[in-house]
Design a protein around this motif. Structure first.
Motif, PDB file in Angstrom:
ATOM      1  N   VAL A   1       0.831  -1.633   0.182  1.00 47.36           N
ATOM      2  CA  VAL A   1      -0.572  -0.130  -0.146  1.00 47.36           C
ATOM      3  C   VAL A   1       0.278   0.870  -0.151  1.00 47.36           C
ATOM      4  O   VAL A   1       1.819   1.855   0.245  1.00 47.36           O
ATOM      5  CB  VAL A   1      -0.929  -0.114   0.923  1.00 47.36           C
ATOM      6  N   PRO A   2       0.554   2.428  -0.172  1.00 52.14           N
ATOM      7  CA  PRO A   2       0.835   2.981  -0.451  1.00 52.14           C
ATOM      8  C   PRO A   2       1.279   4.288   0.848  1.00 52.14           C
ATOM      9  O   PRO A   2       0.498   3.902   1.557  1.00 52.14           O
ATOM     10  CB  PRO A   2       0.247   4.247  -1.359  1.00 52.14           C
ATOM     11  N   VAL A   3       2.322   5.062   1.293  1.00 52.07           N
ATOM     12  CA  VAL A   3       2.985   5.331   2.181  1.00 52.07           C
ATOM     13  C   VAL A   3       2.765   6.811   1.608  1.00 52.07           C
ATOM     14  O   VAL A   3       4.100   7.235   1.149  1.00 52.07           O
ATOM     15  CB  VAL A   3       4.272   5.202   3.382  1.00 52.07           C
TER      16      VAL A   3
ATOM     17  N   ALA B   1       4.821   0.383   1.877  1.00 55.42           N
ATOM     18  CA  ALA B   1       4.631  -0.672   2.956  1.00 55.42           C
ATOM     19  C   ALA B   1       4.108  -2.332   2.370  1.00 55.42           C
ATOM     20  O   ALA B   1       3.063  -1.614   2.249  1.00 55.42           O
ATOM     21  CB  ALA B   1       3.735   0.007   4.146  1.00 55.42           C
ATOM     22  N   THR B   2       4.776  -3.214   3.078  1.00 55.05           N
ATOM     23  CA  THR B   2       4.012  -4.509   2.636  1.00 55.05           C
ATOM     24  C   THR B   2       4.352  -5.562   3.559  1.00 55.05           C
ATOM     25  O   THR B   2       4.960  -5.584   4.526  1.00 55.05           O
ATOM     26  CB  THR B   2       5.592  -4.379   1.450  1.00 55.05           C
ATOM     27  N   ALA B   3       3.355  -5.680   3.528  1.00 54.32           N
ATOM     28  CA  ALA B   3       2.856  -7.432   4.144  1.00 54.32           C
ATOM     29  C   ALA B   3       3.335  -8.214   3.379  1.00 54.32           C
ATOM     30  O   ALA B   3       2.542  -8.460   2.712  1.00 54.32           O
ATOM     31  CB  ALA B   3       1.442  -6.924   4.474  1.00 54.32           C
ATOM     32  N   ALA B   4       3.991  -9.457   4.023  1.00 56.34           N
ATOM     33  CA  ALA B   4       4.358 -10.689   3.427  1.00 56.34           C
ATOM     34  C   ALA B   4       4.132 -11.176   4.480  1.00 56.34           C
ATOM     35  O   ALA B   4       4.222 -11.107   6.048  1.00 56.34           O
ATOM     36  CB  ALA B   4       5.502 -10.596   2.763  1.00 56.34           C
TER      37      ALA B   4
ATOM     38  N   SER C   1       7.729  -4.298   5.670  1.00 55.28           N
ATOM     39  CA  SER C   1       8.728  -3.483   5.680  1.00 55.28           C
ATOM     40  C   SER C   1       7.577  -1.656   4.553  1.00 55.28           C
ATOM     41  O   SER C   1       6.004  -2.073   4.400  1.00 55.28           O
ATOM     42  CB  SER C   1      10.226  -3.711   4.609  1.00 55.28           C
ATOM     43  N   PHE C   2       8.617  -1.038   5.027  1.00 58.56           N
ATOM     44  CA  PHE C   2       8.335   0.376   4.714  1.00 58.56           C
ATOM     45  C   PHE C   2       9.219   0.944   4.509  1.00 58.56           C
ATOM     46  O   PHE C   2      10.317   0.415   4.788  1.00 58.56           O
ATOM     47  CB  PHE C   2       7.305   1.004   5.964  1.00 58.56           C
ATOM     48  N   GLN C   3       8.926   1.697   3.744  1.00 61.49           N
ATOM     49  CA  GLN C   3      10.051   3.017   3.292  1.00 61.49           C
ATOM     50  C   GLN C   3       9.360   4.282   2.548  1.00 61.49           C
ATOM     51  O   GLN C   3       8.744   3.805   1.654  1.00 61.49           O
ATOM     52  CB  GLN C   3      10.670   1.961   2.424  1.00 61.49           C
ATOM     53  N   VAL C   4      10.519   5.136   2.843  1.00 61.71           N
ATOM     54  CA  VAL C   4       9.934   6.166   1.467  1.00 61.71           C
ATOM     55  C   VAL C   4      10.564   7.696   1.975  1.00 61.71           C
ATOM     56  O   VAL C   4      12.363   7.090   2.331  1.00 61.71           O
ATOM     57  CB  VAL C   4       8.557   7.407   2.884  1.00 61.71           C
TER      58      VAL C   4
ATOM     59  N   ALA D   1      -5.368   7.307   2.381  1.00 61.85           N
ATOM     60  CA  ALA D   1      -5.738   8.146   1.750  1.00 61.85           C
ATOM     61  C   ALA D   1      -4.046   9.333   1.858  1.00 61.85           C
ATOM     62  O   ALA D   1      -4.046   9.919   0.794  1.00 61.85           O
ATOM     63  CB  ALA D   1      -5.886   8.710   3.424  1.00 61.85           C
ATOM     64  N   ALA D   2      -3.270   8.046   1.607  1.00 64.07           N
ATOM     65  CA  ALA D   2      -1.865   7.749   1.068  1.00 64.07           C
ATOM     66  C   ALA D   2      -2.134   7.994  -0.911  1.00 64.07           C
ATOM     67  O   ALA D   2      -0.918   8.930  -1.205  1.00 64.07           O
ATOM     68  CB  ALA D   2      -0.362   7.092   1.805  1.00 64.07           C
TER      69      ALA D   2
END
Length: 119
Positions: A20-22, A36-39, A44-47, A115-116
């Motif tokens: 999903v976007p952040v 953000a990725t759920a596996a 993990s998340f990165q911006v 929302a992102a």
């Protein structure tokens, strides 16, 4: 538990992961964008973007199997700053918001999911 079942079903259905976007929004209006990725093996998340006129990136990991609506995650940025993120998920587990707090006192708001997309 319902949220976990939704996420697990989507992952097991062949997706392998859900991304999903952040968007992180600082008090001075700087916006960093990422995902953000759920596996099955974790989250993990990165911006990345400009913060105080400098290009930086920040990232972290989290327990994608944690079913709590509010979770805390460590974050580390490319400029050496560290801190934590407190995220509150909506019931669907894919949307939500939270706060970034770095050890140098920097704080920012963030949103993820639908929302992102507005940023």
């Amino acid at each position: 538990m319902r949220k976990l079942a939704i996420v697990a079903s989507a992952v097991l259905a062949g997706c392998g992961s859900i991304t999903v976007p952040v968007a992180v929004i600082s008090s001075n209006g700087d916006v960093m964008r990422g995902s953000a990725t759920a596996a099955l093996n974790g989250g993990s998340f990165q911006v990345a973007g400009k913060a105080n006129g400098k290009q930086i990136s920040c990232a972290g990991t989290y327990d994608s199997w944690n079913t709590s609506l509010t979770i805390s995650m460590p974050v580390q940025c490319s400029d050496g700053r560290r801190g934590f993120v407190i995220a509150t998920r909506e019931a669907n587990g894919l949307d939500g918001s939270g706060r970034v707090r770095l050890k140098d006192g920097t704080e920012a708001d963030f949103v993820f999911g639908k929302a992102a997309q507005a940023f």
